[in-house]
Scaffold this motif. Sequence first.
Motif, PDB file in Angstrom:
ATOM      1  N   GLY A  99       5.650   8.165   7.111  1.00 29.30           N
ATOM      2  CA  GLY A  99       5.935   9.539   7.504  1.00 29.30           C
ATOM      3  C   GLY A  99       7.042   9.628   8.528  1.00 29.30           C
ATOM      4  N   LEU A 100       8.156   8.955   8.282  1.00 29.89           N
ATOM      5  CA  LEU A 100       9.265   8.962   9.240  1.00 29.89           C
ATOM      6  C   LEU A 100       9.781  10.376   9.444  1.00 29.89           C
ATOM      7  CD1 LEU A 100      11.241   5.824   8.008  1.00 29.89           C
ATOM      8  CD2 LEU A 100       9.665   5.985   9.916  1.00 29.89           C
ATOM      9  N   GLY A 101       9.613  10.886  10.641  1.00 30.40           N
ATOM     10  CA  GLY A 101      10.106  12.219  10.953  1.00 30.40           C
ATOM     11  C   GLY A 101       9.271  13.345  10.387  1.00 30.40           C
ATOM     12  N   THR A 102       8.166  13.019   9.724  1.00 29.45           N
ATOM     13  CA  THR A 102       7.301  14.050   9.152  1.00 29.45           C
ATOM     14  C   THR A 102       5.915  13.460   8.967  1.00 29.45           C
ATOM     15  OG1 THR A 102       7.052  15.622   7.323  1.00 29.45           O
ATOM     16  CG2 THR A 102       7.861  13.419   6.766  1.00 29.45           C
ATOM     17  N   ALA A 103       4.954  14.256   8.520  1.00 28.75           N
ATOM     18  CA  ALA A 103       3.605  13.744   8.282  1.00 28.75           C
ATOM     19  C   ALA A 103       3.614  12.790   7.086  1.00 28.75           C
ATOM     20  CB  ALA A 103       2.647  14.905   8.018  1.00 28.75           C
ATOM     21  N   PRO A 104       2.776  11.739   7.112  1.00 24.11           N
ATOM     22  CA  PRO A 104       2.718  10.820   5.963  1.00 24.11           C
ATOM     23  C   PRO A 104       2.360  11.555   4.681  1.00 24.11           C
ATOM     24  CG  PRO A 104       1.558   9.887   7.857  1.00 24.11           C
ATOM     25  CD  PRO A 104       1.876  11.308   8.209  1.00 24.11           C
ATOM     26  N   ASP A 105       2.972  11.144   3.586  1.00 20.49           N
ATOM     27  CA  ASP A 105       2.670  11.699   2.268  1.00 20.49           C
ATOM     28  C   ASP A 105       2.033  10.575   1.452  1.00 20.49           C
ATOM     29  OD1 ASP A 105       2.597  12.728  -0.290  1.00 20.49           O
ATOM     30  OD2 ASP A 105       4.547  13.709  -0.151  1.00 20.49           O
ATOM     31  N   TYR A 106       0.702  10.437   1.559  1.00 22.65           N
ATOM     32  CA  TYR A 106       0.020   9.325   0.912  1.00 22.65           C
ATOM     33  C   TYR A 106      -0.019   9.473  -0.601  1.00 22.65           C
ATOM     34  CZ  TYR A 106      -1.450   8.008   5.605  1.00 22.65           C
ATOM     35  OH  TYR A 106      -1.459   7.637   6.926  1.00 22.65           O
ATOM     36  N   GLY A 107       0.062  10.705  -1.083  1.00 18.90           N
ATOM     37  CA  GLY A 107       0.104  10.895  -2.531  1.00 18.90           C
ATOM     38  C   GLY A 107       1.350  10.273  -3.132  1.00 18.90           C
ATOM     39  N   MET A 108       2.515  10.544  -2.538  1.00 21.40           N
ATOM     40  CA  MET A 108       3.758   9.933  -3.011  1.00 21.40           C
ATOM     41  C   MET A 108       3.745   8.429  -2.775  1.00 21.40           C
ATOM     42  SD  MET A 108       5.730  12.075  -4.499  1.00 21.40           S
ATOM     43  CE  MET A 108       7.283  11.163  -4.469  1.00 21.40           C
ATOM     44  N   ALA A 109       3.198   8.008  -1.629  1.00 19.94           N
ATOM     45  CA  ALA A 109       3.111   6.575  -1.346  1.00 19.94           C
ATOM     46  C   ALA A 109       2.305   5.873  -2.437  1.00 19.94           C
ATOM     47  CB  ALA A 109       2.480   6.344   0.021  1.00 19.94           C
ATOM     48  N   PHE A 110       1.192   6.476  -2.845  1.00 19.42           N
ATOM     49  CA  PHE A 110       0.355   5.885  -3.894  1.00 19.42           C
ATOM     50  C   PHE A 110       1.139   5.695  -5.190  1.00 19.42           C
ATOM     51  CE2 PHE A 110      -2.223   6.670  -7.679  1.00 19.42           C
ATOM     52  CZ  PHE A 110      -3.148   5.635  -7.591  1.00 19.42           C
ATOM     53  N   GLN A 111       1.905   6.720  -5.577  1.00 18.37           N
ATOM     54  CA  GLN A 111       2.658   6.633  -6.829  1.00 18.37           C
ATOM     55  C   GLN A 111       3.631   5.457  -6.824  1.00 18.37           C
ATOM     56  OE1 GLN A 111       1.935   8.449  -9.428  1.00 18.37           O
ATOM     57  NE2 GLN A 111       0.453   9.721  -8.328  1.00 18.37           N
ATOM     58  N   TRP A 112       4.339   5.266  -5.720  1.00 19.82           N
ATOM     59  CA  TRP A 112       5.329   4.185  -5.659  1.00 19.82           C
ATOM     60  C   TRP A 112       4.666   2.821  -5.497  1.00 19.82           C
ATOM     61  CZ3 TRP A 112       9.957   4.791  -7.474  1.00 19.82           C
ATOM     62  CH2 TRP A 112      10.547   6.053  -7.455  1.00 19.82           C
ATOM     63  N   PHE A 113       3.590   2.742  -4.722  1.00 19.20           N
ATOM     64  CA  PHE A 113       2.866   1.475  -4.617  1.00 19.20           C
ATOM     65  C   PHE A 113       2.320   1.061  -5.981  1.00 19.20           C
ATOM     66  CE2 PHE A 113       1.720   2.422   0.080  1.00 19.20           C
ATOM     67  CZ  PHE A 113       2.898   1.797   0.502  1.00 19.20           C
ATOM     68  N   ARG A 114       1.818   2.045  -6.737  1.00 15.38           N
ATOM     69  CA  ARG A 114       1.276   1.749  -8.057  1.00 15.38           C
ATOM     70  C   ARG A 114       2.357   1.184  -8.980  1.00 15.38           C
ATOM     71  NH1 ARG A 114      -2.762  -0.079 -10.212  1.00 15.38           N
ATOM     72  NH2 ARG A 114      -4.171   1.488  -9.330  1.00 15.38           N
ATOM     73  N   LYS A 115       3.553   1.770  -8.954  1.00 12.92           N
ATOM     74  CA  LYS A 115       4.649   1.270  -9.794  1.00 12.92           C
ATOM     75  C   LYS A 115       4.978  -0.182  -9.459  1.00 12.92           C
ATOM     76  CE  LYS A 115       6.962   5.782 -10.384  1.00 12.92           C
ATOM     77  NZ  LYS A 115       6.879   5.853 -11.853  1.00 12.92           N
ATOM     78  N   ALA A 116       5.049  -0.497  -8.153  1.00 15.94           N
ATOM     79  CA  ALA A 116       5.378  -1.868  -7.746  1.00 15.94           C
ATOM     80  C   ALA A 116       4.228  -2.823  -8.053  1.00 15.94           C
ATOM     81  CB  ALA A 116       5.719  -1.895  -6.258  1.00 15.94           C
ATOM     82  N   ALA A 117       2.983  -2.366  -7.834  1.00 14.08           N
ATOM     83  CA  ALA A 117       1.822  -3.215  -8.107  1.00 14.08           C
ATOM     84  C   ALA A 117       1.710  -3.535  -9.588  1.00 14.08           C
ATOM     85  CB  ALA A 117       0.545  -2.532  -7.610  1.00 14.08           C
ATOM     86  N   ASP A 118       2.044  -2.577 -10.447  1.00 16.85           N
ATOM     87  CA  ASP A 118       1.993  -2.808 -11.893  1.00 16.85           C
ATOM     88  C   ASP A 118       2.970  -3.894 -12.316  1.00 16.85           C
ATOM     89  OD1 ASP A 118       0.025  -0.942 -12.214  1.00 16.85           O
ATOM     90  OD2 ASP A 118       1.357   0.670 -12.883  1.00 16.85           O
ATOM     91  N   GLN A 119       3.978  -4.150 -11.488  1.00 19.86           N
ATOM     92  CA  GLN A 119       4.924  -5.232 -11.779  1.00 19.86           C
ATOM     93  C   GLN A 119       4.484  -6.555 -11.147  1.00 19.86           C
ATOM     94  OE1 GLN A 119       9.217  -4.357 -11.914  1.00 19.86           O
ATOM     95  NE2 GLN A 119       8.728  -2.393 -10.939  1.00 19.86           N
ATOM     96  N   GLY A 120       3.288  -6.561 -10.516  1.00 16.14           N
ATOM     97  CA  GLY A 120       2.765  -7.784  -9.931  1.00 16.14           C
ATOM     98  C   GLY A 120       3.225  -8.059  -8.513  1.00 16.14           C
ATOM     99  N   TYR A 121       3.798  -7.054  -7.828  1.00 17.02           N
ATOM    100  CA  TYR A 121       4.311  -7.247  -6.472  1.00 17.02           C
ATOM    101  C   TYR A 121       3.137  -7.280  -5.493  1.00 17.02           C
ATOM    102  CZ  TYR A 121       7.788  -6.843  -2.719  1.00 17.02           C
ATOM    103  OH  TYR A 121       8.593  -7.077  -1.624  1.00 17.02           O
ATOM    104  N   GLY A 122       2.879  -8.456  -4.894  1.00 21.07           N
ATOM    105  CA  GLY A 122       1.693  -8.657  -4.076  1.00 21.07           C
ATOM    106  C   GLY A 122       1.615  -7.742  -2.875  1.00 21.07           C
ATOM    107  N   ARG A 123       2.733  -7.516  -2.219  1.00 20.48           N
ATOM    108  CA  ARG A 123       2.720  -6.657  -1.031  1.00 20.48           C
ATOM    109  C   ARG A 123       2.298  -5.236  -1.393  1.00 20.48           C
ATOM    110  NH1 ARG A 123       7.775  -6.126   3.221  1.00 20.48           N
ATOM    111  NH2 ARG A 123       7.099  -4.234   4.283  1.00 20.48           N
TER     112      ARG A 123
END
Length: 647
Positions: A99-123
């Motif tokens: 949430g740099l400069g604003t409130a965290p947006d966990y919904g958007m964070a989830f979408q992008w984490f899911r895309k990276a996780a689906d590619q096997g990205y451990g972090r």
Amino acid sequence: MLVVGLPPAPAVAAVRNAEDLLIVDCLLPGQIRKLGRQATYLSARRPVRTTQADCEIRGGEYVSYDRANYQTALKVWLEGAMSGSAEAQNNVGEIYAKGLGTAPDYGMAFQWFRKAADQGYGRAKINLGFLYEQGLGVPQDQAAALNLYREASGIEDELMYASVVQVQIRAKDEQITGLQEQVQAGEAESAALREQVRKLQQELAQRRGALQQTQRELAETQRRLADARASADDDLTRLLENQLVAQEEEINAQRTQLAALERQAGAGGAMLAGGAPMLEILDPVFVATRGRNTAVYRGGPGKRKIVGRVSAPQLVREITINGQAAPLTANGGFSAEVEVPAGGAQVQVAAVDQQGGRAQLDFTLLPQAPAASSAAASTAAAQAGALPRDVKLGRFHAVVIGNNSYRDAGYPTLQSAANDANAVADLLRKRYGYQATVLLNASRLEILTALNEMRETLKPEDNLLIYYAGHGEIGADGQGYWVPSDGVQGNPKSWISNAAVSDILDTLASRHVLVVADSCYSGTMTRASVPTFAAGTMAPEKWAGWVKAMAAGRSRTALTSGGVQPVPDTGSGRHSYFARAFMNVLQDNDRLLEGQRLFQEVATSLALGSMDAPLAQMPEYAPIRYAGHESGEFFFLPKGGGAATGP
């Protein structure tokens, strides 16, 4: 293809001030490329995370985090994320979660984490698991969280997470009868709690004002004392010295009162938020089994001490072990002895809170069987925690910081921080073979410079331990800070934020990094995401496989002395309670020691050794958020303790 027009990168970027050493999202200029004899073109700009000074000297574009918002940070990584880069997708997710400069947006964070996780990205799997565990942006799902943590660790069998031995105190009959009455009673209790918290917060504000006034008076007394010494007025000097001692004692008393009020206000807030005390067994260590919870200890039948702790002990009415009351200290620690026969003992630990809520943990306590064959002898070697023969841990480095003296009179001089730093560094060098850099009473620039030197010199096979002892602060935004010797009260820009430390850790090449903070460090995730393995209870090949996987994984973990609450400066001779416990564990250790077991033994030592401490102290151990943790563990191996063993 020929690449031209690239100036050689300097070995060290020019540094003008401490801000030059902060990590930024940097967009480097494209490369001038030539295709054949005719075509010349400019490649796309490349995103990297590096220091502000390095970005400048390489001609990059950046906005530092102190001045950034999520839009400027997104500009660096979004193109790569849209193109399918798992690293960029995870970074975009972290930008939304921060949430740099604003409130965290966990919904958007989830979408992008899911895309990276689906590619096997451990972090990204670790980040996604944290969202599921905490219910941020998605419905809370503990099973999904643990599955993601397991996937990221690379191990599925014989794996246990620390949350297995934590249970929450809840009333077991809350959904059976009288729901409406409970709701009404809860509303009345919430109103009373809100009023109590309001009064506590008012008193807290008054105490803070009194503390600031006393600190101003102390500064004035120090000035007058300096003038008296300069004029050689002995009588006035003695008078002012007495006033100075009295004011310092008053400040220490006010700080203790403040800490107590903060704990009370925090406990009230936790109750309003629906939180509950947590019960945890520290010693003995639990192991993974397919049936009943099992705890194993080295030794034969007889009496065995059980040590545990509860959070928010002021909310707990009683602790019992096998039906017998166990004394509960103000710090939340408790212990009792249990008679253990050769076949093991059934143990029941129960806690009851002030409202009648109950937590119960049942487990089997087993003595460790003696070795009786060559196979058992091999198992015994694994039980001793020897390093498997095909695992190389690399070199060990440490940056050890101890700040006693502060230029701002608002920060009282500490008594043990420098002693702790020197003693820790000496122990790491002599017993564990570390290359240790010691910084005493270090400024902001000196601390950041030392960390940057590690960033520039360490290799992936290296290990880094950062030890900090000194004042800590919690900002108005909830951010944790370390206070350097030139830190100014009320000015966060003069401190070093946990976010800045995490960013530096993220850019280190070292595979394993451990932060040990005898101060606050609020940048951690949850200990449930740290895989554990009890050496001595599994087959040697299982132990060897676990160590190999953890040594190969990238880890960023923190062991802290007490969460976000103030911690005592002294109490164990010339050292703080935490430093003494930390050093005792490392001094007594004679085998391969992983970070999770280090935490358990330090927590046990503190629970028993700091019962009379003026402030409650509950150490924490967890991965550091946004610092690049993927899986793995930090290991300690004493000199001469690396005899290879294998299946």
